[in-house]
Design a protein around this motif. Structure first.
Motif, short mmCIF file in Angstrom:
data_model
loop_
_atom_site.label_atom_id
_atom_site.label_comp_id
_atom_site.label_asym_id
_atom_site.label_seq_id
_atom_site.Cartn_x
_atom_site.Cartn_y
_atom_site.Cartn_z
N ALA A 25 0.91 -1.10 -0.20
CA ALA A 25 0.09 -0.58 0.21
C ALA A 25 0.90 1.53 -0.11
O ALA A 25 2.03 1.26 0.88
CB ALA A 25 -0.89 0.03 1.22
N GLU A 26 0.69 2.03 -0.14
CA GLU A 26 1.14 3.70 -0.80
C GLU A 26 1.59 4.68 0.07
O GLU A 26 0.14 4.03 1.59
CB GLU A 26 0.83 4.57 -2.22
CG GLU A 26 0.96 4.21 -3.40
CD GLU A 26 0.13 5.33 -3.92
OE1 GLU A 26 0.71 6.15 -4.03
OE2 GLU A 26 -0.01 4.12 -5.03
N GLN A 27 1.75 4.76 0.86
CA GLN A 27 2.13 5.93 2.24
C GLN A 27 0.78 6.43 2.03
O GLN A 27 0.89 7.32 0.92
CB GLN A 27 3.26 6.54 2.22
CG GLN A 27 4.15 6.13 4.04
CD GLN A 27 5.80 6.85 3.97
OE1 GLN A 27 6.42 6.58 2.71
NE2 GLN A 27 5.86 7.01 5.04
N GLY A 28 0.11 6.92 3.37
CA GLY A 28 -0.32 8.09 3.62
C GLY A 28 -1.98 7.44 3.21
O GLY A 28 -3.02 8.28 3.51
N THR A 29 -2.04 5.91 3.13
CA THR A 29 -3.04 5.50 2.79
C THR A 29 -3.65 5.40 3.39
O THR A 29 -3.49 4.63 4.43
CB THR A 29 -2.78 4.59 1.10
OG1 THR A 29 -2.45 3.85 1.62
CG2 THR A 29 -2.55 5.50 -0.28
N PRO A 30 -5.62 4.96 3.22
CA PRO A 30 -6.31 4.10 4.37
C PRO A 30 -5.54 2.44 4.48
O PRO A 30 -5.74 2.33 6.01
CB PRO A 30 -7.67 4.24 4.24
CG PRO A 30 -7.20 5.26 2.96
CD PRO A 30 -6.27 5.79 2.54
N GLU A 31 -5.12 2.46 3.41
CA GLU A 31 -4.80 1.02 3.04
C GLU A 31 -3.24 0.55 4.51
O GLU A 31 -2.99 -0.58 4.95
CB GLU A 31 -4.18 0.58 1.70
CG GLU A 31 -6.05 -0.15 1.33
CD GLU A 31 -6.57 0.84 0.66
OE1 GLU A 31 -6.15 2.37 0.39
OE2 GLU A 31 -7.31 1.01 0.32
N ASP A 32 -2.32 1.64 3.68
CA ASP A 32 -1.34 1.61 4.74
C ASP A 32 -1.59 1.94 6.03
O ASP A 32 -1.27 0.94 6.84
CB ASP A 32 -0.85 3.08 4.37
CG ASP A 32 0.68 3.08 4.48
OD1 ASP A 32 1.56 1.99 5.05
OD2 ASP A 32 0.89 4.43 5.60
N ASP A 33 -2.37 2.27 6.62
CA ASP A 33 -2.92 2.27 7.48
C ASP A 33 -3.39 1.59 8.37
O ASP A 33 -3.08 1.05 9.86
CB ASP A 33 -3.91 3.55 8.09
CG ASP A 33 -3.38 5.27 8.01
OD1 ASP A 33 -2.49 5.43 8.07
OD2 ASP A 33 -4.42 6.03 7.90
N GLU A 34 -3.99 0.60 7.77
CA GLU A 34 -5.35 -0.42 7.80
C GLU A 34 -3.59 -1.59 8.51
O GLU A 34 -3.63 -2.20 8.80
CB GLU A 34 -5.84 -1.49 7.27
CG GLU A 34 -6.17 -2.76 7.12
CD GLU A 34 -7.05 -2.75 6.00
OE1 GLU A 34 -7.52 -4.10 6.11
OE2 GLU A 34 -7.19 -1.81 4.55
N LEU A 35 -3.14 -1.88 7.45
CA LEU A 35 -2.31 -2.97 7.50
C LEU A 35 -1.00 -2.04 8.85
O LEU A 35 0.01 -3.26 8.88
CB LEU A 35 -0.77 -2.15 5.96
CG LEU A 35 0.93 -3.28 5.86
CD1 LEU A 35 0.41 -4.84 6.09
CD2 LEU A 35 1.29 -2.67 4.60
N GLY A 36 -0.48 -1.07 8.87
CA GLY A 36 0.22 -0.68 9.88
C GLY A 36 -0.83 -1.43 11.83
O GLY A 36 0.25 -2.11 12.61
N VAL A 37 -2.05 -0.69 11.80
CA VAL A 37 -2.51 -2.13 12.45
C VAL A 37 -2.96 -3.27 12.23
O VAL A 37 -2.19 -3.68 13.21
CB VAL A 37 -3.75 -1.63 12.35
CG1 VAL A 37 -5.51 -2.08 13.39
CG2 VAL A 37 -4.10 -0.30 12.79
N LEU A 38 -2.83 -4.08 11.25
CA LEU A 38 -3.12 -5.30 11.73
C LEU A 38 -1.76 -5.89 11.46
O LEU A 38 -1.56 -6.91 11.75
CB LEU A 38 -2.92 -5.77 9.85
CG LEU A 38 -4.75 -6.05 9.72
CD1 LEU A 38 -4.17 -5.87 7.34
CD2 LEU A 38 -5.47 -6.70 10.04
N LEU A 39 -0.16 -5.18 11.50
CA LEU A 39 0.68 -6.16 11.78
C LEU A 39 0.97 -5.70 12.91
O LEU A 39 1.90 -6.93 13.59
CB LEU A 39 2.26 -4.94 11.00
CG LEU A 39 2.25 -5.18 9.31
CD1 LEU A 39 3.18 -4.07 9.10
CD2 LEU A 39 2.40 -6.76 8.60
N LEU A 40 0.59 -5.20 13.90
CA LEU A 40 0.65 -4.81 15.58
C LEU A 40 -0.26 -6.23 15.95
O LEU A 40 0.13 -6.90 16.82
CB LEU A 40 0.21 -3.42 15.72
CG LEU A 40 1.09 -2.22 15.32
CD1 LEU A 40 0.41 -0.82 16.09
CD2 LEU A 40 2.43 -2.28 16.41
N LEU A 41 -1.80 -6.27 15.19
CA LEU A 41 -2.44 -7.41 16.31
C LEU A 41 -1.73 -8.56 15.71
O LEU A 41 -1.92 -9.83 16.48
CB LEU A 41 -3.59 -6.98 15.04
CG LEU A 41 -4.32 -5.58 15.84
CD1 LEU A 41 -5.89 -5.29 14.77
CD2 LEU A 41 -4.99 -5.92 17.05
#
Length: 118
Positions: A25-41
């Motif tokens: 996902a491109e940085q700063g996109t909603p998918e990028d934010d979702e990816l960050g949350v997913l990786l933490l979870l």
């Protein structure tokens, strides 16, 4: 999608699958934010449920020696006398910090291999 704490293997697999879908996902996109949350979870779930096998540092060193065709005497410049090398490789003597650093550099091993935590 609204993600929450992962509690089951099924939820874990769903999160991993989604993370793989949006991994680039491109940085700063909603998918990028979702990816960050997913990786933490995912990391949180795996830290709680996955047990890593115990690694025997002496076995790793012996395997590296075999791979490189080395004998105990080849480690004398790193560890010390013939008797000291033998004692270390047999587990009768502990690997000192200095020896661990030399072995790490010589065999290109990760430093964490020599750390015993717990």
């Amino acid at each position: 999608m609204n993600w929450k704490l992962i509690k089951t293997e099924e939820e874990h697999q769903k999160a991993v699958d989604r993370a793989m879908e949006i991994f680039h996902a491109e940085q700063g996109t909603p998918e990028d934010d979702e990816l960050g949350v997913l990786l933490l979870l995912i990391k949180d779930y795996e830290d709680k449920t996955v047990t890593m096998p115990e690694i025997d540092v002496l076995e790793v060193i012996r395997d590296k020696m075999n791979e490189q065709g080395l004998k105990n005497k080849d480690l004398e410049p790193l560890i010390g006398s013939k008797g000291h090398v033998s004692s270390v490789l047999s587990g009768r003597k502990e690997i000192t910090l200095r020896t661990a650093q030399k072995l790490r550099d010589f065999f290109n091993l990760p430093a964490e291999l020599f750390l015993k935590i717990g």
